[in-house]
Write an enzyme that holds these catalytic residues in place. Structure first.
Site, PDB file in Angstrom:
ATOM      1  N   LYS A 110       7.168  -7.169   0.932  1.00 50.05           N
ATOM      2  CA  LYS A 110       5.830  -7.296   1.525  1.00 50.05           C
ATOM      3  C   LYS A 110       5.819  -8.324   2.653  1.00 50.05           C
ATOM      4  CE  LYS A 110       3.188  -5.541  -2.315  1.00 50.05           C
ATOM      5  NZ  LYS A 110       2.285  -5.808  -3.413  1.00 50.05           N
ATOM      6  N   LYS A 189       7.065   8.399   4.046  1.00 48.16           N
ATOM      7  CA  LYS A 189       6.275   8.335   2.814  1.00 48.16           C
ATOM      8  C   LYS A 189       4.811   8.074   3.182  1.00 48.16           C
ATOM      9  CE  LYS A 189       5.508   5.427  -1.212  1.00 48.16           C
ATOM     10  NZ  LYS A 189       4.567   4.401  -1.302  1.00 48.16           N
ATOM     11  N   LYS A 192      -0.853   3.723   2.896  1.00 40.26           N
ATOM     12  CA  LYS A 192      -1.891   3.040   3.682  1.00 40.26           C
ATOM     13  C   LYS A 192      -1.253   2.138   4.732  1.00 40.26           C
ATOM     14  CE  LYS A 192      -3.384   2.126  -0.347  1.00 40.26           C
ATOM     15  NZ  LYS A 192      -3.863   1.799  -1.661  1.00 40.26           N
TER      16      LYS A 192
HETATM   17  P1  ADP Z   1      -0.002   2.770  -0.526  1.00 37.01           P
HETATM   18  O1  ADP Z   1       1.468   2.961  -0.258  1.00 37.01           O
HETATM   19  O2  ADP Z   1      -0.838   3.765   0.186  1.00 37.01           O
HETATM   20  O3  ADP Z   1      -0.422   1.326  -0.286  1.00 37.01           O
HETATM   21  P2  ADP Z   1       0.078   2.040  -3.255  1.00 37.01           P
HETATM   22  O4  ADP Z   1       1.400   1.385  -3.044  1.00 37.01           O
HETATM   23  O5  ADP Z   1      -1.128   1.178  -3.464  1.00 37.01           O
HETATM   24  O6  ADP Z   1      -0.198   3.049  -2.047  1.00 37.01           O
HETATM   25  O7  ADP Z   1       0.222   3.061  -4.451  1.00 37.01           O
HETATM   26  C1  ADP Z   1      -0.731   3.288  -5.454  1.00 37.01           C
HETATM   27  C2  ADP Z   1      -0.193   4.363  -6.364  1.00 37.01           C
HETATM   28  O8  ADP Z   1      -0.089   5.620  -5.670  1.00 37.01           O
HETATM   29  C3  ADP Z   1       1.202   4.046  -6.901  1.00 37.01           C
HETATM   30  O9  ADP Z   1       1.242   4.400  -8.262  1.00 37.01           O
HETATM   31  C4  ADP Z   1       2.130   4.922  -6.112  1.00 37.01           C
HETATM   32  O10 ADP Z   1       3.239   5.313  -6.898  1.00 37.01           O
HETATM   33  C5  ADP Z   1       1.245   6.122  -5.733  1.00 37.01           C
HETATM   34  N1  ADP Z   1       1.622   6.588  -4.385  1.00 37.01           N
HETATM   35  C6  ADP Z   1       1.310   6.002  -3.219  1.00 37.01           C
HETATM   36  N2  ADP Z   1       1.818   6.676  -2.163  1.00 37.01           N
HETATM   37  C7  ADP Z   1       2.487   7.732  -2.684  1.00 37.01           C
HETATM   38  C8  ADP Z   1       3.238   8.805  -2.115  1.00 37.01           C
HETATM   39  N3  ADP Z   1       3.387   8.931  -0.805  1.00 37.01           N
HETATM   40  N4  ADP Z   1       3.792   9.699  -2.951  1.00 37.01           N
HETATM   41  C9  ADP Z   1       3.631   9.582  -4.299  1.00 37.01           C
HETATM   42  N5  ADP Z   1       2.937   8.600  -4.896  1.00 37.01           N
HETATM   43  C10 ADP Z   1       2.362   7.677  -4.116  1.00 37.01           C
END
Ligand code: ADP
Ligand code: TRP
Length: 320
Positions: A110, A189, A192
């Protein structure tokens, strides 16, 4: 069996969150007692705009309800509505070896992404351990990225139990490695942090615009295309029935089918897939009193469970 899951409201929820976490969470209501919460205190490590954090938190509650979290059956609450979790975090901090946190890769990842290197970000896994141990959770379903945090939680619980006697239930991670990584509109991937998300609850026009902006190559309409090398198809097949997927693949291969056609099909498919949830969301949005009531009831129930666990912790540590 108590299943616990948390999601950060650091942005609007997208179809990657939906397939990777929300849908499995909704399905888990069939096999156990679901405890699910909006981890807004965790988001404070990266979001400093209070109005934005407040509105993302509200939107996340509405999204989860619209997508099928049943507040009668499951416990749904906002992390900061149970301030006891901050107290437990301190007790856990005092048994957590520095080395355990230094080994966590999420902190370094991060900071490398530009998130400020605060001590909150460093001790993030301890707050997550408090989330899990506070509710005597048995199972914590997580993506691969969160596996280490659940292992750290177990290490902290074992350390605490060894020092003070059996206090915490040891949680088991349930790694969802069968779930694909959902690609974003740029093929990376979906996340956000990469600004490449498709949010299922965007107004129709914006949803269409987002889908139309999915990156493709410049193969002309009339030429055959390789479906396995294309983002639109990759996302389409995550939602489509087998016959629909096969039909789109066939269209790609035979030529005379443009990416614009595929995008239109994806737009229609997503509208159809989320039709019921979108309708429910509209109803919920117009009844903010009901949302407030759900939030309040969730907090009361969660606090009652937390109070019991915290009582055990205060006793064994000599705090009460
Ligand atoms: P972001 O990457 O958008 O910040 P988070 O890291 O907060 O999302 O992820 C929240 C949940 O959503 C986690 O359990 C994560 O495994 C799932 N998740 C987020 N992005 C994906 C993706 N592209 N494919 C599958 N699962 C995802
Ligand atoms: N750290 C998790 C994430 O970023 C969110 C979270 C906070 C969580 N506390 C939790 C997940 C407890 C499961 C259990 O996705």
């Amino acid at each position: 069996m108590r299943i616990l899951s948390g999601i950060q409201p650091s942005g609007r929820l997208h179809i990657g969150n939906y397939l990777g976490m929300i849908r499995p969470m909704v399905e888990s209501q069939q096999r156990g007692e679901l405890f699910c919460f909006i981890a807004n205190m965790h988001s404070l490590t990266s979001v400093t705009d209070s109005a934005l954090l407040r509105s993302n938190t509200d939107e996340a509650i509405i999204d989860l309800l619209a997508l099928g979290i049943d507040p009668e059956k499951s416990l749904l609450w906002v992390q900061s509505d149970v301030p006891e979790v901050a107290e437990l975090t301190w007790y856990l901090n005092c048994v957590t070896p520095m080395g355990l946190l230094q080994r966590c890769h999420s902190y370094k990842d991060k900071v490398a992404k530009g998130i400020p290197a605060s001590s909150g970000l460093f001790t993030y896994p301890v707050l997550m351990a408090a989330d899990i141990l506070m509710y005597d959770s048995n199972i914590v379903p997580v993506g691969k990225d969160q596996k280490q945090h659940v292992e750290v939680t177990r290490d902290i619980a074992i350390k605490f139990n060894t020092q003070y006697g059996d206090t915490f239930v040891l949680p088991e991670p349930e790694i969802r490695d069968d779930i694909a990584v959902i690609p974003g509109i740029d093929g990376q991937k979906m996340s956000k942090s990469y600004d490449n998300t498709i949010e299922m609850f965007l107004p129709q026009k914006q949803l269409r615009k987002k889908i139309m902006s999915i990156v493709t190559d410049s193969t002309p309409v009339e030429e055959p295309k390789d479906p396995d090398n294309n983002n639109v198809y990759a996302i389409y097949k995550l939602f489509a029935a087998a016959e629909e997927t096969a039909a789109m693949a066939e269209n790609y291969r035979k030529g005379g089918y443009g990416y614009g056609d595929a995008k239109k099909a994806l737009y229609e498919l997503l509208l159809d897939h989320f039709a019921e949830a979108r309708k429910k969301r509209e109803e919920l949005e117009s009844d903010l009193g009901f949302i407030r009531e759900i939030r309040g009831k969730g907090a009361d129930k969660a606090r009652a469970v937390a109070a019991g666990v915290l009582d055990r912790v205060r006793k064994v540590t000599g705090m009460s």
